[in-house]
Design a protein around this motif. Structure first.
Motif, PDB file in Angstrom:
ATOM      1  N   ASP A   1       0.856  -1.187   0.000  1.00 45.95           N
ATOM      2  CA  ASP A   1       0.000   0.000   0.000  1.00 45.95           C
ATOM      3  C   ASP A   1       0.894   1.239   0.000  1.00 45.95           C
ATOM      4  O   ASP A   1       1.729   1.417   0.896  1.00 45.95           O
ATOM      5  CB  ASP A   1      -0.910   0.008   1.227  1.00 45.95           C
ATOM      6  CG  ASP A   1      -1.930  -1.128   1.181  1.00 45.95           C
ATOM      7  OD1 ASP A   1      -2.091  -1.748   0.107  1.00 45.95           O
ATOM      8  OD2 ASP A   1      -2.558  -1.402   2.226  1.00 45.95           O
ATOM      9  N   VAL A   2       0.704   2.102  -0.990  1.00 46.40           N
ATOM     10  CA  VAL A   2       1.617   3.229  -1.160  1.00 46.40           C
ATOM     11  C   VAL A   2       0.933   4.325  -1.968  1.00 46.40           C
ATOM     12  O   VAL A   2      -0.005   4.063  -2.738  1.00 46.40           O
ATOM     13  CB  VAL A   2       2.917   2.766  -1.862  1.00 46.40           C
ATOM     14  CG1 VAL A   2       2.642   2.369  -3.311  1.00 46.40           C
ATOM     15  CG2 VAL A   2       4.009   3.812  -1.786  1.00 46.40           C
ATOM     16  N   ARG A   3       1.409   5.547  -1.776  1.00 47.21           N
ATOM     17  CA  ARG A   3       0.965   6.690  -2.582  1.00 47.21           C
ATOM     18  C   ARG A   3       2.160   7.233  -3.359  1.00 47.21           C
ATOM     19  O   ARG A   3       3.255   7.398  -2.807  1.00 47.21           O
ATOM     20  CB  ARG A   3       0.379   7.795  -1.700  1.00 47.21           C
ATOM     21  CG  ARG A   3       0.113   9.094  -2.464  1.00 47.21           C
ATOM     22  CD  ARG A   3      -0.579  10.137  -1.636  1.00 47.21           C
ATOM     23  NE  ARG A   3      -0.663  11.409  -2.363  1.00 47.21           N
ATOM     24  CZ  ARG A   3      -1.583  12.336  -2.155  1.00 47.21           C
ATOM     25  NH1 ARG A   3      -2.516  12.141  -1.226  1.00 47.21           N
ATOM     26  NH2 ARG A   3      -1.594  13.460  -2.853  1.00 47.21           N
TER      27      ARG A   3
ATOM     28  N   VAL B   1       3.788   3.892 -11.626  1.00 48.23           N
ATOM     29  CA  VAL B   1       3.809   2.433 -11.541  1.00 48.23           C
ATOM     30  C   VAL B   1       3.957   2.010 -10.087  1.00 48.23           C
ATOM     31  O   VAL B   1       4.812   2.537  -9.359  1.00 48.23           O
ATOM     32  CB  VAL B   1       4.977   1.847 -12.364  1.00 48.23           C
ATOM     33  CG1 VAL B   1       5.035   0.337 -12.216  1.00 48.23           C
ATOM     34  CG2 VAL B   1       4.850   2.237 -13.827  1.00 48.23           C
ATOM     35  N   CYS B   2       3.128   1.048  -9.656  1.00 50.12           N
ATOM     36  CA  CYS B   2       3.295   0.456  -8.333  1.00 50.12           C
ATOM     37  C   CYS B   2       3.250  -1.068  -8.450  1.00 50.12           C
ATOM     38  O   CYS B   2       2.747  -1.611  -9.435  1.00 50.12           O
ATOM     39  CB  CYS B   2       2.232   0.958  -7.349  1.00 50.12           C
ATOM     40  SG  CYS B   2       0.554   0.365  -7.650  1.00 50.12           S
ATOM     41  N   ARG B   3       3.818  -1.740  -7.442  1.00 49.90           N
ATOM     42  CA  ARG B   3       3.842  -3.205  -7.335  1.00 49.90           C
ATOM     43  C   ARG B   3       4.458  -3.860  -8.575  1.00 49.90           C
ATOM     44  O   ARG B   3       3.974  -4.879  -9.079  1.00 49.90           O
ATOM     45  CB  ARG B   3       2.446  -3.752  -7.066  1.00 49.90           C
ATOM     46  CG  ARG B   3       1.850  -3.203  -5.767  1.00 49.90           C
ATOM     47  CD  ARG B   3       0.518  -3.826  -5.438  1.00 49.90           C
ATOM     48  NE  ARG B   3      -0.126  -3.103  -4.345  1.00 49.90           N
ATOM     49  CZ  ARG B   3      -1.365  -3.318  -3.938  1.00 49.90           C
ATOM     50  NH1 ARG B   3      -2.105  -4.247  -4.526  1.00 49.90           N
ATOM     51  NH2 ARG B   3      -1.873  -2.618  -2.952  1.00 49.90           N
TER      52      ARG B   3
ATOM     53  N   LEU C   1      -2.670   6.045  -5.906  1.00 52.39           N
ATOM     54  CA  LEU C   1      -2.769   5.413  -4.599  1.00 52.39           C
ATOM     55  C   LEU C   1      -3.082   3.937  -4.789  1.00 52.39           C
ATOM     56  O   LEU C   1      -4.103   3.585  -5.403  1.00 52.39           O
ATOM     57  CB  LEU C   1      -3.847   6.070  -3.737  1.00 52.39           C
ATOM     58  CG  LEU C   1      -3.614   7.539  -3.364  1.00 52.39           C
ATOM     59  CD1 LEU C   1      -4.392   8.455  -4.300  1.00 52.39           C
ATOM     60  CD2 LEU C   1      -4.016   7.805  -1.920  1.00 52.39           C
ATOM     61  N   CYS C   2      -2.211   3.094  -4.277  1.00 54.78           N
ATOM     62  CA  CYS C   2      -2.380   1.646  -4.369  1.00 54.78           C
ATOM     63  C   CYS C   2      -2.717   1.131  -2.974  1.00 54.78           C
ATOM     64  O   CYS C   2      -1.856   1.134  -2.085  1.00 54.78           O
ATOM     65  CB  CYS C   2      -1.105   0.990  -4.882  1.00 54.78           C
ATOM     66  SG  CYS C   2      -0.545   1.643  -6.477  1.00 54.78           S
TER      67      CYS C   2
ATOM     68  N   SER D   1       4.959   8.015  -0.461  1.00 54.41           N
ATOM     69  CA  SER D   1       4.427   8.266   0.876  1.00 54.41           C
ATOM     70  C   SER D   1       3.362   7.235   1.219  1.00 54.41           C
ATOM     71  O   SER D   1       2.978   6.407   0.386  1.00 54.41           O
ATOM     72  CB  SER D   1       3.852   9.687   0.970  1.00 54.41           C
ATOM     73  OG  SER D   1       2.807   9.866   0.025  1.00 54.41           O
ATOM     74  N   GLU D   2       2.875   7.318   2.462  1.00 56.64           N
ATOM     75  CA  GLU D   2       1.810   6.423   2.889  1.00 56.64           C
ATOM     76  C   GLU D   2       0.484   6.865   2.275  1.00 56.64           C
ATOM     77  O   GLU D   2       0.219   8.056   2.159  1.00 56.64           O
ATOM     78  CB  GLU D   2       1.705   6.422   4.409  1.00 56.64           C
ATOM     79  CG  GLU D   2       2.925   5.848   5.117  1.00 56.64           C
ATOM     80  CD  GLU D   2       2.760   5.827   6.618  1.00 56.64           C
ATOM     81  OE1 GLU D   2       2.242   4.819   7.140  1.00 56.64           O
ATOM     82  OE2 GLU D   2       3.126   6.824   7.261  1.00 56.64           O
ATOM     83  N   PRO D   3      -0.362   5.921   1.882  1.00 57.87           N
ATOM     84  CA  PRO D   3      -1.642   6.301   1.264  1.00 57.87           C
ATOM     85  C   PRO D   3      -2.624   6.871   2.287  1.00 57.87           C
ATOM     86  O   PRO D   3      -2.460   6.701   3.476  1.00 57.87           O
ATOM     87  CB  PRO D   3      -2.145   4.978   0.684  1.00 57.87           C
ATOM     88  CG  PRO D   3      -1.508   3.922   1.528  1.00 57.87           C
ATOM     89  CD  PRO D   3      -0.161   4.473   1.928  1.00 57.87           C
TER      90      PRO D   3
END
Length: 251
Positions: free
Chosen positions: A126-128, A146-148, A195-196, A249-251
């Motif tokens: 979980d990330v922003r 791009v995330c994950r 935001l993931c 950052s944190e979502p």
């Protein structure tokens, strides 16, 4: 002839009478003016201006803002896409990245190339992600968040064109698309957000969430992976994009 000497008794009597008259009339004696005291020197009071400081993250924190003061040495992979007109694929070696004036400057002289710039020191679930960039080249280019990512085919990716259109990809396959008037078309500065969270992926363009966000992955969320961004050229070249900063950052 004898000289006449003054009568001392008479003189004394006259002086005594004169002093007595002054006392009776109340005539003040002449006062000697006193020297006015000089004004004391007043020292200026020193004032301290509070210096605004950003809240620093711990050194071992996985969250930070990369401002590209120098080359952060992230993982760069340039992948050629298949041209739609049957032309041969472009040369990935033609892509140049410079770090100047606190910007990461991407120059892509040939079409149908995607430059992935991925931070590999940490894995995130979980990330922003936030990015700010300035388009200095042609009007036809795409910026992706791009995330994950597993540095291969698995990832969530939102690809945004400066023509006002966007596509959302799961494992590099388009699963949703749309448009947004919040995207600044042509040359100019844009900020994108992704935001993931679990199997829900949200995205915003200059602070505005478009219709189609969030995307819900009903096939099960991807596991933890790396994060980063992509600069893509299409038919019109050259692409010249300056990345101002990239924030995790944190979502």
């Amino acid at each position: 002839m004898k000289s006449q000497r003054p009568n001392l008794a008479v003189i004394a009597l006259v002086l005594f009478a004169s002093m007595a008259c002054k006392a009776l009339l109340g005539q003040p004696e002449t006062a000697v003016p006193e020297e006015a005291p000089s004004n004391p020197t007043t020292l200026p009071t020193a004032t301290q201006t509070a210096r605004a400081t950003e809240t620093a993250q711990p050194e071992d924190s996985p969250y930070f803002t990369e401002e590209f003061d120098s080359d952060p040495h992230w993982n760069l992979a340039v992948i050629p896409d298949t041209p739609t007109n049957g032309q041969p694929k472009s040369d990935p070696e033609s892509v140049l990245i410079n770090f100047s004036d606190s910007h990461a400057v991407f120059n892509i002289p040939e079409g149908w190339l995607s430059a992935f710039y991925i931070y590999t020191e940490e894995s995130y679930t979980d990330v922003r992600l936030d990015i700010e960039f300035d388009n200095r080249g042609v009007n036809s280019q795409q910026i992706s968040l791009v995330c994950r990512s597993d540095l291969d085919d698995k990832s969530y990716e939102v690809e945004v064109g400066n023509d006002g259109k966007w596509v959302f990809k799961v494992n590099r396959r388009i699963v949703a698309n749309g448009g947004s008037t919040a995207i600044k078309t042509g040359k100019g500065i844009n900020q994108y957000t992704m935001l993931c969270t679990g199997n829900e992926i949200s995205f915003l363009f200059n602070g505005v969430e478009p219709k189609g966000s969030p995307y819900l992955d009903t096939h099960g969320a991807l596991g933890a992976g790396n994060v980063g961004f992509v600069v893509t050229s299409k038919r019109a070249v050259p692409v010249n994009v300056e990345i101002d900063w990239f924030q995790i950052s944190e979502p």
